[in-house]
Design a protein around this motif. Structure first.
Motif, PDB file in Angstrom:
ATOM      1  N   GLU A  30     -12.727  -4.413  -0.426  1.00 25.82           N
ATOM      2  CA  GLU A  30     -11.721  -3.508  -0.971  1.00 25.82           C
ATOM      3  C   GLU A  30     -12.166  -3.036  -2.339  1.00 25.82           C
ATOM      4  O   GLU A  30     -12.551  -3.830  -3.202  1.00 25.82           O
ATOM      5  CB  GLU A  30     -10.358  -4.189  -1.060  1.00 25.82           C
ATOM      6  CG  GLU A  30      -9.257  -3.254  -1.534  1.00 25.82           C
ATOM      7  CD  GLU A  30      -7.866  -3.763  -1.229  1.00 25.82           C
ATOM      8  OE1 GLU A  30      -6.976  -3.619  -2.094  1.00 25.82           O
ATOM      9  OE2 GLU A  30      -7.658  -4.296  -0.120  1.00 25.82           O
ATOM     10  N   LEU A  31     -12.114  -1.728  -2.534  1.00 23.91           N
ATOM     11  CA  LEU A  31     -12.501  -1.104  -3.802  1.00 23.91           C
ATOM     12  C   LEU A  31     -11.403  -0.144  -4.217  1.00 23.91           C
ATOM     13  O   LEU A  31     -11.129   0.841  -3.525  1.00 23.91           O
ATOM     14  CB  LEU A  31     -13.824  -0.355  -3.645  1.00 23.91           C
ATOM     15  CG  LEU A  31     -14.299   0.407  -4.893  1.00 23.91           C
ATOM     16  CD1 LEU A  31     -14.800  -0.572  -5.961  1.00 23.91           C
ATOM     17  CD2 LEU A  31     -15.381   1.414  -4.538  1.00 23.91           C
ATOM     18  N   HIS A  32     -10.744  -0.446  -5.342  1.00 21.06           N
ATOM     19  CA  HIS A  32      -9.714   0.429  -5.904  1.00 21.06           C
ATOM     20  C   HIS A  32      -8.669   0.824  -4.854  1.00 21.06           C
ATOM     21  O   HIS A  32      -8.216   1.969  -4.804  1.00 21.06           O
ATOM     22  CB  HIS A  32     -10.343   1.666  -6.529  1.00 21.06           C
ATOM     23  CG  HIS A  32     -11.442   1.367  -7.494  1.00 21.06           C
ATOM     24  ND1 HIS A  32     -11.355   0.360  -8.437  1.00 21.06           N
ATOM     25  CD2 HIS A  32     -12.679   1.937  -7.665  1.00 21.06           C
ATOM     26  CE1 HIS A  32     -12.467   0.326  -9.147  1.00 21.06           C
ATOM     27  NE2 HIS A  32     -13.283   1.253  -8.695  1.00 21.06           N
ATOM     28  N   GLY A  33      -8.329  -0.132  -3.984  1.00 19.22           N
ATOM     29  CA  GLY A  33      -7.271   0.099  -3.018  1.00 19.22           C
ATOM     30  C   GLY A  33      -7.723   0.611  -1.672  1.00 19.22           C
ATOM     31  O   GLY A  33      -6.881   0.848  -0.799  1.00 19.22           O
ATOM     32  N   THR A  36       0.804  -1.220   0.000  1.00 20.48           N
ATOM     33  CA  THR A  36       0.000   0.000   0.000  1.00 20.48           C
ATOM     34  C   THR A  36       0.842   1.278   0.000  1.00 20.48           C
ATOM     35  O   THR A  36       0.396   2.292  -0.554  1.00 20.48           O
ATOM     36  CB  THR A  36      -0.978   0.005   1.187  1.00 20.48           C
ATOM     37  OG1 THR A  36      -0.319  -0.453   2.373  1.00 20.48           O
ATOM     38  CG2 THR A  36      -2.156  -0.915   0.905  1.00 20.48           C
ATOM     39  N   ASP A  37       2.031   1.273   0.597  1.00 18.18           N
ATOM     40  CA  ASP A  37       2.876   2.475   0.513  1.00 18.18           C
ATOM     41  C   ASP A  37       3.289   2.736  -0.933  1.00 18.18           C
ATOM     42  O   ASP A  37       3.246   3.874  -1.420  1.00 18.18           O
ATOM     43  CB  ASP A  37       4.125   2.318   1.393  1.00 18.18           C
ATOM     44  CG  ASP A  37       3.844   2.578   2.862  1.00 18.18           C
ATOM     45  OD1 ASP A  37       2.748   3.083   3.184  1.00 18.18           O
ATOM     46  OD2 ASP A  37       4.712   2.263   3.693  1.00 18.18           O
ATOM     47  N   PHE A  38       3.711   1.697  -1.623  1.00 18.44           N
ATOM     48  CA  PHE A  38       4.067   1.798  -3.042  1.00 18.44           C
ATOM     49  C   PHE A  38       2.866   2.274  -3.853  1.00 18.44           C
ATOM     50  O   PHE A  38       2.971   3.190  -4.679  1.00 18.44           O
ATOM     51  CB  PHE A  38       4.556   0.437  -3.530  1.00 18.44           C
ATOM     52  CG  PHE A  38       4.850   0.350  -5.001  1.00 18.44           C
ATOM     53  CD1 PHE A  38       6.096   0.699  -5.505  1.00 18.44           C
ATOM     54  CD2 PHE A  38       3.882  -0.099  -5.899  1.00 18.44           C
ATOM     55  CE1 PHE A  38       6.374   0.612  -6.873  1.00 18.44           C
ATOM     56  CE2 PHE A  38       4.139  -0.196  -7.252  1.00 18.44           C
ATOM     57  CZ  PHE A  38       5.392   0.165  -7.748  1.00 18.44           C
ATOM     58  N   LEU A  39       1.711   1.655  -3.615  1.00 21.55           N
ATOM     59  CA  LEU A  39       0.503   1.999  -4.365  1.00 21.55           C
ATOM     60  C   LEU A  39       0.098   3.443  -4.097  1.00 21.55           C
ATOM     61  O   LEU A  39      -0.346   4.159  -5.012  1.00 21.55           O
ATOM     62  CB  LEU A  39      -0.630   1.050  -3.960  1.00 21.55           C
ATOM     63  CG  LEU A  39      -1.919   1.113  -4.779  1.00 21.55           C
ATOM     64  CD1 LEU A  39      -1.664   0.704  -6.218  1.00 21.55           C
ATOM     65  CD2 LEU A  39      -2.985   0.220  -4.158  1.00 21.55           C
ATOM     66  N   GLY A  42     -19.312  -4.385  -7.260  1.00 25.19           N
ATOM     67  CA  GLY A  42     -18.139  -3.746  -7.841  1.00 25.19           C
ATOM     68  C   GLY A  42     -16.857  -3.868  -7.059  1.00 25.19           C
ATOM     69  O   GLY A  42     -15.809  -3.416  -7.532  1.00 25.19           O
ATOM     70  N   ALA A  43     -16.881  -4.448  -5.857  1.00 21.56           N
ATOM     71  CA  ALA A  43     -15.650  -4.598  -5.077  1.00 21.56           C
ATOM     72  C   ALA A  43     -14.741  -5.639  -5.719  1.00 21.56           C
ATOM     73  O   ALA A  43     -15.209  -6.582  -6.365  1.00 21.56           O
ATOM     74  CB  ALA A  43     -15.972  -4.998  -3.644  1.00 21.56           C
ATOM     75  N   GLU A  44     -13.431  -5.455  -5.553  1.00 22.14           N
ATOM     76  CA  GLU A  44     -12.488  -6.437  -6.095  1.00 22.14           C
ATOM     77  C   GLU A  44     -12.504  -7.733  -5.283  1.00 22.14           C
ATOM     78  O   GLU A  44     -12.505  -8.822  -5.846  1.00 22.14           O
ATOM     79  CB  GLU A  44     -11.064  -5.865  -6.107  1.00 22.14           C
ATOM     80  CG  GLU A  44     -10.798  -4.922  -7.270  1.00 22.14           C
ATOM     81  CD  GLU A  44     -11.047  -3.471  -6.901  1.00 22.14           C
ATOM     82  OE1 GLU A  44     -11.405  -3.199  -5.732  1.00 22.14           O
ATOM     83  OE2 GLU A  44     -10.893  -2.608  -7.779  1.00 22.14           O
ATOM     84  N   PHE A  45     -12.499  -7.599  -3.953  1.00 20.95           N
ATOM     85  CA  PHE A  45     -12.537  -8.775  -3.086  1.00 20.95           C
ATOM     86  C   PHE A  45     -12.828  -8.307  -1.667  1.00 20.95           C
ATOM     87  O   PHE A  45     -12.868  -7.101  -1.389  1.00 20.95           O
ATOM     88  CB  PHE A  45     -11.228  -9.579  -3.129  1.00 20.95           C
ATOM     89  CG  PHE A  45      -9.974  -8.750  -3.249  1.00 20.95           C
ATOM     90  CD1 PHE A  45      -9.479  -8.043  -2.162  1.00 20.95           C
ATOM     91  CD2 PHE A  45      -9.279  -8.674  -4.447  1.00 20.95           C
ATOM     92  CE1 PHE A  45      -8.325  -7.290  -2.250  1.00 20.95           C
ATOM     93  CE2 PHE A  45      -8.122  -7.909  -4.566  1.00 20.95           C
ATOM     94  CZ  PHE A  45      -7.651  -7.212  -3.461  1.00 20.95           C
ATOM     95  N   LEU A  46     -13.026  -9.261  -0.765  1.00 22.11           N
ATOM     96  CA  LEU A  46     -13.214  -8.910   0.632  1.00 22.11           C
ATOM     97  C   LEU A  46     -11.899  -8.349   1.185  1.00 22.11           C
ATOM     98  O   LEU A  46     -10.813  -8.769   0.791  1.00 22.11           O
ATOM     99  CB  LEU A  46     -13.657 -10.126   1.444  1.00 22.11           C
ATOM    100  CG  LEU A  46     -15.057 -10.686   1.114  1.00 22.11           C
ATOM    101  CD1 LEU A  46     -15.394 -11.848   2.046  1.00 22.11           C
ATOM    102  CD2 LEU A  46     -16.127  -9.603   1.206  1.00 22.11           C
TER     103      LEU A  46
END
Length: 495
Positions: free
Chosen positions: A324-327, A107-110, A283-287
């Motif tokens: 989780e949605l778009h990070g 997440t820091d990189f993202l 629309g969420a990517e995953f839990l």
């Protein structure tokens, strides 16, 4: 380099678009990206965005803020001209041989570049006069284009594509990292390395690359970036708050459908599957994490994730889940009776928990820290447990708090954002400030074998959790659409 969207270029040349997910860079050169982009997914990402809702400009601003904050906090900035920031991506983890787990980016990189591919590295170069402006040079190192690997694992952006996607100053193939750093090390001396060496996220990069810099000892020192990054990430921009609200809305809607779906003798695994399905359908990517789906007495196991038992008639189920949605993540908890109706003991414990939760939400202002809200929670819970007779009335005040900790062994809150337990290095003793997002999640857990408590309460576990946006005035409950009053839940489940 000229960059053209596929449909635009083909139209210019008199052709109809044949490759809707391909970008042409230069004369009729096809380009696939390793992640959704405005050129290939215009229904999802607008022009100028890297992540839905997050622009190239915002990511650049984050890097500037990082540089400014780092140089302001560094004591030797006047005697050190050059600063090298290193942020590795996550790497792919495998469950067996060549079968990967679902990839989730560091997440820091993202946060700093928005690039989603594994085994990448972001370098940020700055000098001492960047303390005011945050001026810097950003360089990405990414997996090279490889037709054979892309046949099996999907497209890669490559260096050119990474530049188009993220707007960084330059991008190169990741096999050129050592050569780049060797040149940097040769041309610079007494520079500062900014890198999270205490918790390296990519073992190969940590050993090969950072080890290279450490070995030559031309640098002045190594500064850990973790606290620095967390202090930036704990404050959410308007675009981040919007994404988090969408994530919370998805989870709240999914909770409603899961409650309506549940019934006596349902398996916890079915509830889990329903939550996963409903979040993805919205629309969420995953839990956001393995959910807690705890029926009956298993609700007293705080992080119960086995989720394989039957929930019997007359029992409640405690579900702690988010998506989780778009990070960006959500994190909600609701407890409800699978029969659709609370028993009287369940209702009393539930309303006690709810009262404490609603009072704690009111405290999510600049006047309090999370630790101070936790202290208030303990006193409020103690009052409720005294009224219910779970704590004997003759118990001294100090002992009341100790017993309350027994029946609620966890904190009332944590920061929320790109990670579920977000920015963990930010102290919970710090006063809350606008644009922080936190959880509020008191609970009451009565073990089945606690014979000091009336039998009607034994084996009941309850937690209620909402996601709260701190503002300059009253807190905003982002998950207000998810029913939590007993009467609301019973009405919902009766339909």
């Amino acid at each position: 380099m000229q960059r053209y969207a596929c449909s635009r270029l083909l139209s210019r040349w008199g052709f109809k678009a044949k490759w809707p997910n391909v970008v042409l860079i230069g004369p009729l050169k096809r380009r696939w990206f390793g992640q959704p982009a405005s050129q290939t997914h215009p229904h999802l990402i607008a022009e100028g965005e890297i992540t839905p809702g997050l622009t190239v400009k915002e990511f650049h601003s984050r890097r500037c803020s990082l540089v400014r904050s780092a140089l302001k906090t560094f004591q030797g900035v006047k005697s050190t001209e050059h600063h090298l920031f290193i942020f590795p991506s996550a790497t792919t983890s495998f469950m067996t041989n060549d079968i990967p787990y679902t990839f989730r980016q560091n997440t820091d990189f993202l946060y700093l570049c928005g690039f989603q591919e594994a085994d990448s590295l972001l370098i940020i170069k700055a000098n001492s006069d960047s303390v005011i402006t945050g001026d810097h040079e950003s360089i990405l190192f990414v997996p090279r284009k490889d037709a054979a690997k892309e046949l099996w694992d999907g497209p890669r952006s490559g260096a050119d594509g990474a530049t188009v996607l993220t707007g960084v100053d330059a991008a190169f193939n990741s096999n050129e990292i050592e050569k780049y750093l060797q040149h940097y090390n040769k041309d610079h001396k007494n520079y500062v390395i900014w890198y999270n060496h205490a918790q390296p996220v990519h073992a190969v990069f940590n050993n090969r690359i950072v080890g290279l810099l450490m070995h030559d000892k031309r640098h002045k020192c190594v500064e850990n970036t973790m606290n620095l990054m967390h202090r930036l990430r704990v404050f959410k921009s308007a675009a981040e708050i919007s994404l988090m609200q969408q994530s919370v809305d998805i989870a709240a809607g999914a909770f409603i459908d899961v409650m309506k779906f549940s019934k006596p003798m349902i398996n916890e695994a079915q509830i889990w599957a329903k939550m996963d399905f409903e979040c993805r359908m919205r629309g969420a990517e995953f839990l956001a994490y393995p959910p807690v789906v705890a029926g009956g007495p298993r609700a007293n196991i705080i992080h119960y994730i086995t989720n394989n038992q039957v929930v019997k008639d007359g029992e409640m189920v405690l579900m702690d889940a988010g998506c989780e949605l778009h990070g960006y993540t959500s994190d909600l908890t609701r407890t409800w009776p699978v029969s659709g109706c609370f028993t009287e003991p369940q209702r009393k414990l539930y309303n006690a928990t709810l009262h404490v939760q609603e009072e704690c939400i009111k405290l999510c202002t600049q006047a309090y820290s999370l630790d101070e809200i936790f202290t208030h929670m303990l006193h409020l819970l103690a009052e409720e447990l005294l009224v219910l007779g779970i704590i004997p009335p003759e118990t001294p005040p100090a002992q009341q708090i100790n017993l309350t900790r027994k029946y609620c062994p966890h904190h009332v809150s944590h920061y929320l954002g790109m990670d579920v337990h977000d920015t963990s290095s930010v102290s919970r003793s710090m006063k809350l400030q606008p644009n922080m997002v936190v959880t509020v999640e008191p609970g009451i857990y009565i073990p089945s074998d606690d014979y000091s408590v009336a039998s009607k309460y034994r084996g009941i576990g309850i937690r209620i959790e909402d996601n709260i946006l701190v503002t300059g005035s009253d807190p905003i409950n982002m998950s207000v659409t998810c029913p939590k009053h007993a009467e609301e839940i019973e009405e919902l489940m009766s339909k």
